[in-house]
Design an enzyme around this catalytic site. Sequence first.
Site, short mmCIF file in Angstrom:
data_model
loop_
_atom_site.label_atom_id
_atom_site.label_comp_id
_atom_site.label_asym_id
_atom_site.label_seq_id
_atom_site.Cartn_x
_atom_site.Cartn_y
_atom_site.Cartn_z
N ARG A 81 38.69 29.11 46.13
CA ARG A 81 39.61 28.28 45.34
C ARG A 81 41.04 28.82 45.32
O ARG A 81 41.99 28.06 45.52
CB ARG A 81 39.11 28.16 43.89
N THR A 82 41.21 30.11 45.05
CA THR A 82 42.57 30.62 44.89
C THR A 82 43.34 30.47 46.20
O THR A 82 44.47 29.96 46.21
CB THR A 82 42.55 32.09 44.41
N LYS A 111 43.30 48.40 61.40
CA LYS A 111 43.74 49.56 62.20
C LYS A 111 44.23 50.68 61.29
O LYS A 111 44.73 51.69 61.75
CB LYS A 111 44.88 49.14 63.13
N ARG A 132 45.75 39.13 46.99
CA ARG A 132 44.51 39.49 46.28
C ARG A 132 44.03 40.81 46.89
O ARG A 132 43.96 40.95 48.12
CB ARG A 132 43.44 38.43 46.44
N HIS A 160 44.35 38.25 36.66
CA HIS A 160 44.35 37.10 37.56
C HIS A 160 45.21 36.04 36.87
O HIS A 160 44.70 35.04 36.36
CB HIS A 160 42.92 36.62 37.78
C1 NCD Z 1 37.47 34.49 40.07
C2 NCD Z 1 38.06 35.78 40.64
O1 NCD Z 1 38.24 35.90 41.85
O2 NCD Z 1 38.33 36.63 39.82
N1 NCD Z 1 37.45 33.44 41.00
C3 NCD Z 1 38.54 32.65 41.15
O3 NCD Z 1 39.61 33.11 41.48
N2 NCD Z 1 38.41 31.36 40.87
C4 NCD Z 1 36.18 34.69 39.37
C5 NCD Z 1 35.06 35.36 40.08
O4 NCD Z 1 35.15 35.73 41.25
O5 NCD Z 1 34.01 35.50 39.45
#
Ligand code: NCD
Length: 333
Positions: A81-82, A111, A132, A160
């Site tokens: 999703r993100t 590398k 991320r 997040h």
């Molecule tokens: C979450 C995350 O990555 O922290 N997912 C997301 O971004 N929608 C929640 C999760 O991974 O449980």
Amino acid sequence: MTKPTKTLPRLFDFDKMPRRATISNGLTGQDILSVKQFDRERLAYIFGRAHEMREMVERVGACDLLYGHVLACLFYEPSTRTSASFIAAMDRLGGRVIPITQGVQFSSVAKGESLPDTIRTLEQYSDVIVLRHPDIGSAQVAADYAGVPVINAGDGSGEHPTQALLDLFTIQQELGQIDGLKVAMVGDLLNGRTVHSLTQLLLQYDVSLRFVSPESLRLPMVLMNELIDRGRKVRETHDVADVIENADVLYVTRVQKERFSDLSKYEEVKDAFEITPELMRQAKAKMVVMHPLPRVGEIHYAVDSDPRAAYFRQVKNGMYIRMALLAAVLGKA
Ligand code: NCD
């Protein structure tokens, strides 16, 4: 005798081209690292823009607000999703994306390249970087090195922020208010970064918070202390049945398997909760069940058809919020 050099005809007549106009909104050129950067005024601004983004997408699908801008999407951890919503957001606004989202094993990270060097490389090509990474504080490190804005898309079990913004936006959309609500957080409250960010954001509102988790996955002490310092009661339980009748928002999360060093400890708690249609019968008629997703058993699939199940609407809101944020940091909204 040297030949006289011919002057090359110019490719571009810059004087006749429109300038990249920017509008100052307090977020232009800023990194987005934590929800602490958002007060209620700034939240209202982003939510207002997200509404406009929804309207634009529903009416015409896309526009050229971010034409000529490039986003580098750098994901050291899995994401559906993100990453997809940031890419869709950039697409819908006419910008382009460098997607390093299918596994950094195909980039020079494999590398042995360091995070600062990867960031200093990507900033040469892009106007904004979404990161991320599994380490708490990594987004801050990236921001320290980058000359372009860095957006934190999850730093380990830290924060997040963009998820929390879309979560709060969803609550407002679904229930028409935030103040006065009873919000119950369920699941892995220790490791879930979305819980950490959303709890922080909700502290700006007059909400009552309940925390439901197994003993080993209780909210981190720093966050508990922050709640106490802000005059909130920390109300905890191990049982969803204790909170479901009164909750306006049930925010469910998965147990974060990847944060366990001892997998036998994960096995002990992985099936701690399941929201079922039977449980939903005890809930108010006007409430919402939310989940940042992915779910791995915490919400039974039979709950999906319940109108109170808001998690896929929540997914869509993510795109509008990220459109609003990208436009804001790039000075276009
Ligand atoms: C979450 C995350 O990555 O922290 N997912 C997301 O971004 N929608 C929640 C999760 O991974 O449980």
